[in-house]
Scaffold this motif. Structure first.
Motif, mmCIF file in Angstrom:
data_model
loop_
_atom_site.group_PDB
_atom_site.id
_atom_site.type_symbol
_atom_site.label_atom_id
_atom_site.label_comp_id
_atom_site.label_asym_id
_atom_site.label_seq_id
_atom_site.Cartn_x
_atom_site.Cartn_y
_atom_site.Cartn_z
ATOM 1 N N ARG A 272 78.961 33.646 69.246
ATOM 2 C CA ARG A 272 78.695 32.557 68.296
ATOM 3 C C ARG A 272 77.439 32.842 67.472
ATOM 4 O O ARG A 272 77.381 32.548 66.274
ATOM 5 N N LEU A 273 76.430 33.431 68.114
ATOM 6 C CA LEU A 273 75.200 33.760 67.381
ATOM 7 C C LEU A 273 75.433 34.894 66.379
ATOM 8 O O LEU A 273 74.872 34.895 65.276
ATOM 9 N N GLU A 274 76.257 35.866 66.740
ATOM 10 C CA GLU A 274 76.584 36.950 65.814
ATOM 11 C C GLU A 274 77.316 36.408 64.593
ATOM 12 O O GLU A 274 77.052 36.811 63.455
ATOM 13 N N GLN A 275 78.243 35.487 64.837
ATOM 14 C CA GLN A 275 78.947 34.847 63.730
ATOM 15 C C GLN A 275 77.975 34.066 62.858
ATOM 16 O O GLN A 275 78.037 34.104 61.613
ATOM 17 N N ALA A 276 77.058 33.359 63.500
ATOM 18 C CA ALA A 276 76.069 32.579 62.763
ATOM 19 C C ALA A 276 75.192 33.473 61.897
ATOM 20 O O ALA A 276 74.874 33.130 60.754
#
Length: 320
Positions: A272-276
């Motif tokens: 999720r952080l990579e996507q963010a």
């Protein structure tokens, strides 16, 4: 059309190099043409390098490439490839947009390498065309330019537009060009000289398979990660995720620790952080909007998690 035999030889191809362009991507576009001339014993292709301004353009590697002319010197191009890399949005200036539109109005065959597709789309030159871009930029590109038919292929040819996704995809695209114009035998001979034994079709996926990326064949683990990726905005609880894979919470934990040396919760949060981070760096969405889109209950929680992983808060990373 991209693969039609040229009316006369040599066919001239112009490469517009923008600051921080991909050097390997550019080389992949040029070297097949050099070999086409060498192997055939004919001057089939001729190329020139262009810049918006100046005599040198620095690549993302820090290596500067000398150009033959600036766009102010060029009134017409037979075939043009926009070569870009990092921060394509910074290159979208009125002078460049106006020049690209003039080239299009004169019948230029327009192409893009890596994030060069962003430049053409920003100029309105990919509206209602199929186009590709590097996989890291696919989602934000599709969101920003809904009038472009974005595909996840390594290269795409649609009428008088063409694009490749970056890296070595340009090599596959140019081998396809040579094959269409001068035959399979020449294209194969070029691939052999470049020690490129696995030519790829346009539809070949950009990324390695999940199995190859993870280095495991465990189907339960790969299924769990696929489910995670499909549920970034509304994350599942770990018990719910385990139930989807038909294993216990404890077994799911064991699989992640054994194969990835982490926990399911940590792996899921990192996805999720990579996507963010992609959305933060490639779109103008607010931090709050991105936090929600990536499954964080609040901006404060998102900022703390982001700082813990990347060492800087979201707003500061965007500015950098």
């Amino acid at each position: 059309m991209f693969g039609d035999p040229p009316h006369k030889l040599p066919q001239q191809i112009s490469y517009l190099l923008l600051p921080r362009f991909s050097l390997i991507g550019f080389s992949s576009l040029v070297d097949p043409l050099r070999w086409a001339n060498t192997i055939s014993g004919k001057q089939l292709y001729q190329w020139r390098n262009l810049a918006v301004a100046g005599q040198l353009v620095e690549s993302s590697d820090g290596i500067a490439v000398q150009v033959d002319a600036t766009i102010n010197d060029i009134e017409q191009c037979q075939m043009l490839v926009v070569c870009a890399g990092y921060d394509p949005q910074k290159q979208v200036q009125p002078q460049l947009v106006g020049w690209l539109r003039r080239m299009a109005s004169h019948g230029c065959l327009l192409g893009a390498q890596d994030t060069g597709s962003y430049i053409l789309a920003a100029a309105g030159l990919l509206n209602n065309y199929r186009a590709t871009i590097h996989w890291e930029n696919l989602q934000s590109f599709a969101e920003m330019f809904p009038q472009v038919k974005v595909v996840n292929d390594i290269f795409e040819i649609d009428r008088n537009r063409f694009s490749c996704s970056g890296g070595l995809s340009g090599l596959d695209m140019m081998l396809h060009l040579v094959q269409c114009q001068h035959g399979q035998e020449l294209a194969s001979a070029i691939a052999e000289q470049l020690i490129y034994s696995q030519r790829r079709s346009a539809e070949h996926p950009q990324r390695l398979s999940l199995q190859a990326r993870l280095g495991t064949t465990n189907q339960k683990l790969m299924t769990a990660i696929k489910i995670m990726r499909r549920n970034l905005e509304e994350p599942l609880t770990i018990p719910a995720l385990a139930a989807e894979v038909y294993i216990s919470d404890r077994e799911l934990e064991r699989l992640f620790r054994k194969h990835l040396s982490t926990t399911p919760g940590t792996y899921y949060r990192n996805l999720r952080l990579e996507q963010a981070r992609c959305l933060l760096q490639q779109t103008s969405r607010s931090v709050t909007n991105i936090a929600v889109a990536c499954g964080f209950a609040s901006s404060a929680h998102f900022s703390r998690s982001y700082l813990s992983k990347y060492g800087v808060p979201p707003s500061q990373d965007r500015q950098a």
